[in-house]
Design a protein around this motif. Structure first.
Motif, PDB file in Angstrom:
ATOM      1  N   LYS A   1       0.858  -1.171   0.000  1.00 62.15           N
ATOM      2  CA  LYS A   1       0.000   0.000   0.000  1.00 62.15           C
ATOM      3  C   LYS A   1       0.897   1.224   0.000  1.00 62.15           C
ATOM      4  N   HIS A   2       0.627   2.161  -0.873  1.00 63.04           N
ATOM      5  CA  HIS A   2       1.391   3.409  -0.902  1.00 63.04           C
ATOM      6  C   HIS A   2       0.486   4.522  -0.396  1.00 63.04           C
ATOM      7  N   MET A   3       1.015   5.332   0.473  1.00 64.86           N
ATOM      8  CA  MET A   3       0.253   6.487   0.929  1.00 64.86           C
ATOM      9  C   MET A   3       1.219   7.530   1.455  1.00 64.86           C
ATOM     10  N   LYS A   4       0.853   8.777   1.302  1.00 64.74           N
ATOM     11  CA  LYS A   4       1.666   9.855   1.837  1.00 64.74           C
ATOM     12  C   LYS A   4       1.079  10.237   3.187  1.00 64.74           C
ATOM     13  N   VAL A   5       1.963  10.402   4.173  1.00 66.27           N
ATOM     14  CA  VAL A   5       1.518  10.770   5.514  1.00 66.27           C
ATOM     15  C   VAL A   5       2.309  11.975   5.977  1.00 66.27           C
ATOM     16  N   ALA A   6       1.851  12.600   7.024  1.00 69.75           N
ATOM     17  CA  ALA A   6       2.561  13.755   7.578  1.00 69.75           C
ATOM     18  C   ALA A   6       3.888  13.297   8.167  1.00 69.75           C
ATOM     19  N   PRO A   7       4.957  14.086   8.009  1.00 63.47           N
ATOM     20  CA  PRO A   7       6.240  13.713   8.598  1.00 63.47           C
ATOM     21  C   PRO A   7       6.121  13.579  10.107  1.00 63.47           C
ATOM     22  N   THR A   8       6.895  12.650  10.661  1.00 64.40           N
ATOM     23  CA  THR A   8       6.879  12.474  12.101  1.00 64.40           C
ATOM     24  C   THR A   8       7.722  13.557  12.755  1.00 64.40           C
ATOM     25  N   ALA A   9       7.447  13.855  13.998  1.00 72.02           N
ATOM     26  CA  ALA A   9       8.171  14.909  14.715  1.00 72.02           C
ATOM     27  C   ALA A   9       9.648  14.580  14.781  1.00 72.02           C
ATOM     28  N   GLY A  10      10.486  15.547  14.462  1.00 76.44           N
ATOM     29  CA  GLY A  10      11.926  15.365  14.529  1.00 76.44           C
ATOM     30  C   GLY A  10      12.479  14.457  13.451  1.00 76.44           C
ATOM     31  N   ALA A  11      11.696  14.186  12.417  1.00 79.38           N
ATOM     32  CA  ALA A  11      12.138  13.277  11.378  1.00 79.38           C
ATOM     33  C   ALA A  11      13.127  13.950  10.443  1.00 79.38           C
ATOM     34  N   SER A  12      14.125  13.192  10.060  1.00 84.36           N
ATOM     35  CA  SER A  12      15.080  13.651   9.059  1.00 84.36           C
ATOM     36  C   SER A  12      15.407  12.483   8.154  1.00 84.36           C
ATOM     37  N   ALA A  13      16.030  12.764   7.016  1.00 81.50           N
ATOM     38  CA  ALA A  13      16.329  11.694   6.069  1.00 81.50           C
ATOM     39  C   ALA A  13      17.196  10.622   6.711  1.00 81.50           C
TER      40      ALA A  13
ATOM     41  N   ALA B   1      17.364   9.760   9.766  1.00 86.51           N
ATOM     42  CA  ALA B   1      16.672   9.053  10.840  1.00 86.51           C
ATOM     43  C   ALA B   1      15.469   8.281  10.324  1.00 86.51           C
ATOM     44  N   GLY B   2      15.314   8.195   8.999  1.00 85.72           N
ATOM     45  CA  GLY B   2      14.154   7.502   8.444  1.00 85.72           C
ATOM     46  C   GLY B   2      12.905   8.321   8.598  1.00 85.72           C
ATOM     47  N   GLY B   3      13.048   9.641   8.462  1.00 82.65           N
ATOM     48  CA  GLY B   3      11.926  10.555   8.577  1.00 82.65           C
ATOM     49  C   GLY B   3      10.796  10.138   7.674  1.00 82.65           C
ATOM     50  N   GLY B   4       9.575  10.454   8.054  1.00 88.37           N
ATOM     51  CA  GLY B   4       8.450   9.776   7.462  1.00 88.37           C
ATOM     52  C   GLY B   4       7.513  10.498   6.551  1.00 88.37           C
ATOM     53  N   ALA B   5       7.973  11.264   5.576  1.00 89.86           N
ATOM     54  CA  ALA B   5       7.041  11.892   4.653  1.00 89.86           C
ATOM     55  C   ALA B   5       6.370  10.855   3.764  1.00 89.86           C
ATOM     56  N   PHE B   6       7.033   9.719   3.530  1.00 88.70           N
ATOM     57  CA  PHE B   6       6.482   8.660   2.694  1.00 88.70           C
ATOM     58  C   PHE B   6       6.437   7.362   3.492  1.00 88.70           C
ATOM     59  N   ARG B   7       5.401   6.554   3.205  1.00 88.24           N
ATOM     60  CA  ARG B   7       5.173   5.350   4.007  1.00 88.24           C
ATOM     61  C   ARG B   7       4.680   4.216   3.120  1.00 88.24           C
ATOM     62  N   ASP B   8       5.164   3.013   3.393  1.00 84.27           N
ATOM     63  CA  ASP B   8       4.707   1.778   2.753  1.00 84.27           C
ATOM     64  C   ASP B   8       4.492   0.739   3.840  1.00 84.27           C
ATOM     65  N   VAL B   9       3.635  -0.204   3.582  1.00 83.74           N
ATOM     66  CA  VAL B   9       3.526  -1.369   4.460  1.00 83.74           C
ATOM     67  C   VAL B   9       3.575  -2.623   3.598  1.00 83.74           C
ATOM     68  N   VAL B  10       4.152  -3.688   4.159  1.00 84.65           N
ATOM     69  CA  VAL B  10       4.268  -4.978   3.481  1.00 84.65           C
ATOM     70  C   VAL B  10       3.887  -6.055   4.476  1.00 84.65           C
ATOM     71  N   ASP B  11       3.023  -6.962   4.058  1.00 86.88           N
ATOM     72  CA  ASP B  11       2.715  -8.131   4.867  1.00 86.88           C
ATOM     73  C   ASP B  11       3.693  -9.225   4.473  1.00 86.88           C
ATOM     74  N   ILE B  12       4.398  -9.779   5.457  1.00 86.96           N
ATOM     75  CA  ILE B  12       5.425 -10.779   5.196  1.00 86.96           C
ATOM     76  C   ILE B  12       5.201 -11.978   6.106  1.00 86.96           C
ATOM     77  N   SER B  13       5.330 -13.166   5.532  1.00 85.90           N
ATOM     78  CA  SER B  13       5.177 -14.390   6.303  1.00 85.90           C
ATOM     79  C   SER B  13       6.192 -14.416   7.434  1.00 85.90           C
ATOM     80  N   GLU B  14       5.745 -14.849   8.601  1.00 91.80           N
ATOM     81  CA  GLU B  14       6.649 -14.928   9.754  1.00 91.80           C
ATOM     82  C   GLU B  14       7.840 -15.843   9.447  1.00 91.80           C
ATOM     83  N   MET B  15       7.615 -16.869   8.626  1.00 87.75           N
ATOM     84  CA  MET B  15       8.697 -17.777   8.239  1.00 87.75           C
ATOM     85  C   MET B  15       9.771 -17.050   7.425  1.00 87.75           C
ATOM     86  N   ASP B  16       9.372 -16.107   6.592  1.00 84.70           N
ATOM     87  CA  ASP B  16      10.302 -15.400   5.716  1.00 84.70           C
ATOM     88  C   ASP B  16      10.923 -14.180   6.384  1.00 84.70           C
ATOM     89  N   LEU B  17      10.347 -13.729   7.467  1.00 79.18           N
ATOM     90  CA  LEU B  17      10.813 -12.502   8.107  1.00 79.18           C
ATOM     91  C   LEU B  17      12.260 -12.608   8.578  1.00 79.18           C
TER      92      LEU B  17
END
Length: 129
Positions: free
Chosen positions: A12-24, A26-42
């Motif tokens: 899923k792709h979606m744009k969200v508001a940056p998190t407080a104190g976020a920087s490039a 530190a993995g600052g969060g202007a962009f967000r993705d989620v992935v469902d991954i099998s626990e076996m493959d994790l």
């Protein structure tokens, strides 16, 4: 997506508001993705002590973490899947980290090979390994 892969990856792709104190870095969060991954493959994808994910975070300036909460675990095809969240300050950082993880999952590649196949620069691959 890799349709011939036995691994289901939901993106899923979606744009969200940056998190407080976020920087490039530190993995600052202007962009967000989620992935469902099998626990076996994790485990094999994340690497020992999450070393693969930490390398991607360092190189692409993103943050990869397991989501918490009631919707973070699902049963699919009799297997437990967990939701990984990717956050980055840049769209490229998010895309490259996400594509590398997808390559590692769908094609069974190691970190270095996955990064090469998605078009990472030589400097990025060297920094990750």
């Amino acid at each position: 997506y890799y349709h011939d892969s036995p691994i289901e990856v939901k993106i899923k792709h979606m744009k969200v508001a940056p998190t407080a104190g976020a920087s490039a870095g530190a993995g600052g969060g202007a962009f967000r993705d989620v992935v469902d991954i099998s626990e076996m493959d994790l485990g094999k994808t994340a690497g020992k002590a999450w070393s693969n994910f930490r390398a991607l975070e360092r190189v692409f300036g993103c943050k990869i973490q397991l989501m918490r909460g009631p919707d973070s675990e699902k049963m699919k095809n009799g297997r437990l899947h967990k939701t990984l969240e990717f956050r980055a300050a840049t769209k490229r950082g998010l895309k490259m980290a996400h594509k590398t993880v997808r390559m590692m999952l769908g094609m069974g590649r190691d970190l270095e090979r996955g990064m090469i196949e998605i078009g990472s620069t030589a400097d990025e691959v060297e920094a990750a390994t």
